[in-house]
Enzyme design. Sequence first.
Site, short mmCIF file in Angstrom:
data_model
loop_
_atom_site.label_atom_id
_atom_site.label_comp_id
_atom_site.label_asym_id
_atom_site.label_seq_id
_atom_site.Cartn_x
_atom_site.Cartn_y
_atom_site.Cartn_z
CE1 TYR A 87 0.19 7.99 0.26
CE2 TYR A 87 -1.95 9.15 0.08
CZ TYR A 87 -1.40 7.60 0.30
OH TYR A 87 -1.91 6.80 -0.20
CG PHE A 144 -2.04 -0.04 -6.57
CD1 PHE A 144 -1.65 1.46 -7.12
CD2 PHE A 144 -0.93 -0.36 -5.72
CE1 PHE A 144 -0.43 1.98 -6.11
CE2 PHE A 144 0.33 0.08 -5.20
CZ PHE A 144 0.38 0.77 -5.07
N GLY A 196 -3.47 -0.66 -11.03
CA GLY A 196 -2.78 -2.23 -11.03
C GLY A 196 -2.21 -2.40 -11.22
N PRO A 209 -1.02 3.80 -14.83
CG PRO A 209 -3.51 3.13 -15.95
CD PRO A 209 -2.92 3.68 -14.61
#
Length: 280
Positions: free
Chosen positions: A38, A195, A199, A206
């Site tokens: 990361y 997620f 999603g 989103p």
Amino acid sequence: MGFGSMRLTVRADRERAVRVLRRAVELGVDHIDTAAFYFSPGGILDGEPGPVRYATALIREALTPYPEGLMIVTKVGPDPLAEGGWGEAITAEQLRRQVEENLRRLGVEALDLVNLRIVRDRERFAERFGALAEMRAEGLIRHLGISNVGVEQLGEAQRIAPVTCVQNAFATDLRRHEDLLRECGARGIAFVPFFAIAGPKREDGPKRESGVTAGDDGPEWRIARERGVTGHQVRLAWTLHQGEHVLAIPGTGDVAHLEENVAAGAIRLTAEELAEIDQR
């Protein structure tokens, strides 16, 4: 409700990331998810230009000395290549290098929990998990987990060493690992979905809706408008309703969004609301 650190490195403002981490602990978060891979720029997510920023180093900067009871969970597996792109740590030597990097950047003598993240190569899964089990026996790792796996790999891993958690993608509209979630509950293993907010959009995520305005036409957003919360909060609440063994690790680089995510842990959905979301 835990906290995912992947998005901390996207912006060049280190002080902003430090504020988010410290606020997370103030709010009672005791589970921080991270990984040596990361980082930005050049990592999984595109980030603002500037010196490379590692999530693990930011965690050390913000939180040392680490509060008692705080668990920092990291991952090994994905491996940035010198020529660009990504490979996968397969050998015991490659995995040890990643474990040692996590130890160094976090500034600890032993890692609380290490998840073996599988990217593509599943053929040598037992060999890789066995290498981590040996490092656990050495005292470099306290607990082991696995990520991006199926029920078969869970069984393989448990024959080698105790498995504390499984970390897979899972959300209201991303349920291909539902059987694994239930199996973890039956075996007394934590299931930690990533997620949960994004999603199927995965790392892109989103667009965060403002207030209670609809950002989606799914049932989560209708329920959110009725309750005066956000659709993202409903998605997180639904995640936690999947079982006492289920955690959530939403990530953000924004204090306001962090506070919103943590507050979602207090939302109790009704049986009717859960059924409506399940039918989407």
